[in-house]
Scaffold this motif. Structure first.
Motif, PDB file in Angstrom:
ATOM      1  N   THR A  49       0.825  -1.211   0.000  1.00 26.54           N
ATOM      2  CA  THR A  49       0.000   0.000   0.000  1.00 26.54           C
ATOM      3  C   THR A  49       0.859   1.262   0.000  1.00 26.54           C
ATOM      4  O   THR A  49       0.513   2.256  -0.635  1.00 26.54           O
ATOM      5  CB  THR A  49      -0.930   0.009   1.230  1.00 26.54           C
ATOM      6  N   PHE A  50       1.975   1.224   0.699  1.00 31.41           N
ATOM      7  CA  PHE A  50       2.816   2.411   0.842  1.00 31.41           C
ATOM      8  C   PHE A  50       4.197   2.171   0.229  1.00 31.41           C
ATOM      9  O   PHE A  50       4.738   1.078   0.322  1.00 31.41           O
ATOM     10  CB  PHE A  50       2.972   2.783   2.322  1.00 31.41           C
ATOM     11  N   ASP A  51       4.734   3.209  -0.390  1.00 25.71           N
ATOM     12  CA  ASP A  51       6.074   3.104  -0.965  1.00 25.71           C
ATOM     13  C   ASP A  51       7.109   3.868  -0.144  1.00 25.71           C
ATOM     14  O   ASP A  51       8.236   4.054  -0.573  1.00 25.71           O
ATOM     15  CB  ASP A  51       6.091   3.579  -2.420  1.00 25.71           C
ATOM     16  N   SER A  52       6.718   4.339   1.037  1.00 27.72           N
ATOM     17  CA  SER A  52       7.676   4.975   1.945  1.00 27.72           C
ATOM     18  C   SER A  52       7.381   4.519   3.364  1.00 27.72           C
ATOM     19  O   SER A  52       6.225   4.206   3.715  1.00 27.72           O
ATOM     20  CB  SER A  52       7.586   6.501   1.873  1.00 27.72           C
ATOM     21  N   LEU A  53       8.416   4.476   4.186  1.00 20.78           N
ATOM     22  CA  LEU A  53       8.243   4.060   5.575  1.00 20.78           C
ATOM     23  C   LEU A  53       7.416   5.097   6.334  1.00 20.78           C
ATOM     24  O   LEU A  53       6.618   4.747   7.210  1.00 20.78           O
ATOM     25  CB  LEU A  53       9.617   3.877   6.221  1.00 20.78           C
ATOM     26  N   GLU A  54       7.586   6.361   5.997  1.00 19.40           N
ATOM     27  CA  GLU A  54       6.801   7.414   6.648  1.00 19.40           C
ATOM     28  C   GLU A  54       5.308   7.217   6.395  1.00 19.40           C
ATOM     29  O   GLU A  54       4.475   7.375   7.297  1.00 19.40           O
ATOM     30  CB  GLU A  54       7.246   8.791   6.152  1.00 19.40           C
ATOM     31  N   GLY A  55       4.954   6.889   5.161  1.00 14.81           N
ATOM     32  CA  GLY A  55       3.558   6.617   4.849  1.00 14.81           C
ATOM     33  C   GLY A  55       3.052   5.394   5.573  1.00 14.81           C
ATOM     34  O   GLY A  55       1.912   5.359   6.070  1.00 14.81           O
ATOM     35  N   MET A  56       3.898   4.396   5.666  1.00 12.46           N
ATOM     36  CA  MET A  56       3.495   3.149   6.304  1.00 12.46           C
ATOM     37  C   MET A  56       3.168   3.349   7.776  1.00 12.46           C
ATOM     38  O   MET A  56       2.207   2.775   8.295  1.00 12.46           O
ATOM     39  CB  MET A  56       4.595   2.109   6.133  1.00 12.46           C
ATOM     40  N   VAL A  57       3.933   4.166   8.497  1.00 13.51           N
ATOM     41  CA  VAL A  57       3.669   4.306   9.928  1.00 13.51           C
ATOM     42  C   VAL A  57       2.401   5.112  10.190  1.00 13.51           C
ATOM     43  O   VAL A  57       1.726   4.901  11.202  1.00 13.51           O
ATOM     44  CB  VAL A  57       4.873   4.925  10.672  1.00 13.51           C
ATOM     45  N   ARG A  58       2.062   6.034   9.298  1.00 13.77           N
ATOM     46  CA  ARG A  58       0.810   6.785   9.484  1.00 13.77           C
ATOM     47  C   ARG A  58      -0.413   5.907   9.233  1.00 13.77           C
ATOM     48  O   ARG A  58      -1.447   6.061   9.886  1.00 13.77           O
ATOM     49  CB  ARG A  58       0.766   8.001   8.554  1.00 13.77           C
ATOM     50  N   GLY A  59      -0.296   4.977   8.268  1.00 19.97           N
ATOM     51  CA  GLY A  59      -1.437   4.163   7.886  1.00 19.97           C
ATOM     52  C   GLY A  59      -2.053   3.372   9.032  1.00 19.97           C
ATOM     53  O   GLY A  59      -3.259   3.483   9.298  1.00 19.97           O
ATOM     54  N   PRO A  60      -1.279   2.556   9.746  1.00 26.30           N
ATOM     55  CA  PRO A  60      -1.850   1.784  10.852  1.00 26.30           C
ATOM     56  C   PRO A  60      -2.401   2.642  11.988  1.00 26.30           C
ATOM     57  O   PRO A  60      -3.378   2.256  12.634  1.00 26.30           O
ATOM     58  CB  PRO A  60      -0.662   0.943  11.330  1.00 26.30           C
ATOM     59  N   ILE A  61      -1.779   3.801  12.255  1.00 24.92           N
ATOM     60  CA  ILE A  61      -2.296   4.655  13.317  1.00 24.92           C
ATOM     61  C   ILE A  61      -3.722   5.093  12.997  1.00 24.92           C
ATOM     62  O   ILE A  61      -4.628   5.023  13.842  1.00 24.92           O
ATOM     63  CB  ILE A  61      -1.389   5.892  13.516  1.00 24.92           C
ATOM     64  N   ALA A  62      -3.958   5.525  11.760  1.00 29.71           N
ATOM     65  CA  ALA A  62      -5.268   6.055  11.376  1.00 29.71           C
ATOM     66  C   ALA A  62      -6.272   4.977  11.001  1.00 29.71           C
ATOM     67  O   ALA A  62      -7.482   5.235  10.962  1.00 29.71           O
ATOM     68  CB  ALA A  62      -5.097   7.030  10.204  1.00 29.71           C
ATOM     69  N   SER A  63      -5.803   3.765  10.734  1.00 26.36           N
ATOM     70  CA  SER A  63      -6.714   2.713  10.293  1.00 26.36           C
ATOM     71  C   SER A  63      -7.671   2.305  11.410  1.00 26.36           C
ATOM     72  O   SER A  63      -7.237   1.951  12.512  1.00 26.36           O
ATOM     73  CB  SER A  63      -5.927   1.481   9.838  1.00 26.36           C
ATOM     74  N   PRO A  64      -8.990   2.305  11.139  1.00 20.70           N
ATOM     75  CA  PRO A  64      -9.940   1.848  12.171  1.00 20.70           C
ATOM     76  C   PRO A  64      -9.796   0.378  12.502  1.00 20.70           C
ATOM     77  O   PRO A  64     -10.271  -0.070  13.552  1.00 20.70           O
ATOM     78  CB  PRO A  64     -11.303   2.148  11.534  1.00 20.70           C
ATOM     79  N   ASP A  65      -9.117  -0.376  11.640  1.00 20.63           N
ATOM     80  CA  ASP A  65      -8.935  -1.806  11.862  1.00 20.63           C
ATOM     81  C   ASP A  65      -7.626  -2.141  12.559  1.00 20.63           C
ATOM     82  O   ASP A  65      -7.303  -3.320  12.753  1.00 20.63           O
ATOM     83  CB  ASP A  65      -8.999  -2.549  10.522  1.00 20.63           C
ATOM     84  N   ILE A  66      -6.858  -1.079  12.924  1.00 19.89           N
ATOM     85  CA  ILE A  66      -5.590  -1.347  13.623  1.00 19.89           C
ATOM     86  C   ILE A  66      -5.520  -0.499  14.900  1.00 19.89           C
ATOM     87  O   ILE A  66      -5.908  -0.954  15.963  1.00 19.89           O
ATOM     88  CB  ILE A  66      -4.376  -1.104  12.697  1.00 19.89           C
TER      89      ILE A  66
END
Length: 385
Positions: free
Chosen positions: A161-178
């Protein structure tokens, strides 16, 4: 792009080219009773029927059987770098902030999870459950991935889903499923914590608590999470007796008949690519196919994980459906479920019981070896940064 048919073919041929110059010198074989390797002629025999294989899969199988890397070529291909990539370096203040954020449950909506809840130091920066429990109390959709050596990674999460580590760490924080915490809520919460305000002030000149500064600090810390050196790395460095005869035979299979190297290549044992490996479970999850529905072979394709520390973090696969390394080898030996999206790198291997055992022995050697404590390996890791 890792997920185009052209690139997949390029990656596949690249593994073969890596050893092409030395191929004519003979197949790696183990001298009985000795932990050194010599070059001799010959090729493994295999009576697996080819009737069900595509022409491309037959070609890949033949290439795997013909692969004859020399010891020198193998050691060059698998030598780990001495330091982090230049772009991965960060100030001590940023790293301290990143570690503080990593271990803080303030980043989850119900304050029930931190990054460290799923990516645990004592489980090779992964965990030991099939699917971890999210902040909302329900199981997450996929297995936790290790954070080993993410400084070198080019794609993140099982489906890329993400091509950068910075993007990856934001994704799980905001995800309602994580973790389930919106980025605006996260910022407001951290601004209300004097210790975090002080830490951000020390790390960044503007002192700002923003989604970008949070992800920058977290990513900077995660980039320092290097896999520990192992007995395999000592063998790569020239210690011929660092690996047992069984482990050396397994390494030979890994680079030849078993075809593991096609996907689990380089010192990280991954090419960061995406493939359908024919798992029969979890057909409701299209993997990379959700991101790239226009590419047929990306249906049920998931990222090739690193094998560093693999023995320390069962169960395996994106869904945690395979519980042991022995069962992993059995899956690959069968060649996976036949379907249109199945990677041509998947085909029946025809491994015998000894070969399967040797392959598992080698994979276990990619974790800290007998007599090497985690603290000793961590100290060695610090020295090579």
């Amino acid at each position: 792009m890792k997920d185009t048919a052209h690139h997949i073919a390029a990656v596949r041929s690249g593994a073969s080219r890596l050893f092409a110059a030395a191929a004519s010198l003979g197949l790696l074989a183990l001298i009985s009773g000795c932990s050194t390797v010599e070059l001799v002629g010959g090729a493994p025999t295999d009576d697996v029927s080819l009737a069900s294989l595509s022409a491309e899969a037959r070609e890949q199988r033949e290439a795997a059987l013909a692969r004859r890397p020399t010891v020198a070529a193998l050691r060059a291909a698998y030598r780990r770098p001495a330091a982090l990539p230049a772009g991965a370096l960060a100030s001590p203040a940023v790293l301290a902030l990143g570690e503080k954020l990593y271990n803080s449950k303030e980043l989850s909506k119900g304050r029930g999870l931190s990054c460290a809840s799923c990516h645990m130091r004592d489980a090779a920066w992964a965990d030991l459950v099939t699917k971890p429990i999210a902040d909302n109390g329900f199981p997450m959709r996929r297995r936790t991935q290790t954070l080993y050596d993410v400084a070198w990674s080019s794609a993140f999460l099982w489906d890329g889903t993400f091509d950068s580590l910075e993007g990856m760490v934001r994704g799980p924080i905001a995800s309602p499923d994580i973790m389930g915490l919106s980025l605006d809520e996260m910022v407001d919460r951290l601004k209300g914590k004097p210790d975090f305000v002080a830490a951000f002030g020390a790390a960044y000149s503007d002192g700002g608590v923003t989604p970008e500064s949070v992800s920058d600090a977290l990513a900077a810390y995660m980039r320092t999470l290097r896999s520990p050196p192992t007995r395999f790395d000592r063998w790569v460095a020239g210690a011929d007796k660092a690996l047992s005869p069984a482990e050396l035979r397994g390494f030979q299979l890994f680079n030849g008949k078993a075809n593991c190297v096609t996907c689990h290549s380089t010192w990280r044992f991954t090419d960061d690519g995406f493939r359908d490996i024919g798992l029969r479970a979890s057909l409701s999850d299209p993997g990379r196919g959700r991101q790239k529905p226009q590419i047929a072979v990306m249906a049920f394709a998931f990222k090739t994980p690193t094998l560093r520390g693999v023995a320390e973090r069962p169960p395996y696969m994106h869904d945690g459906s395979i519980k042991t390394l022995e069962a992993v080898v059995e899956h690959y030996d069968r060649g996976g479920a036949r379907r249109p999206s199945l990677s041509p790198d998947m085909f029946p291997l025809g491994l015998d019981a000894q070969e399967k055992s040797d392959l598992v022995a080698f994979m276990r050697a990619l974790s800290p070896g007998p007599g090497a404590s985690r603290a000793e390996n961590a100290a060695e890791t610090e020295q090579v940064r």
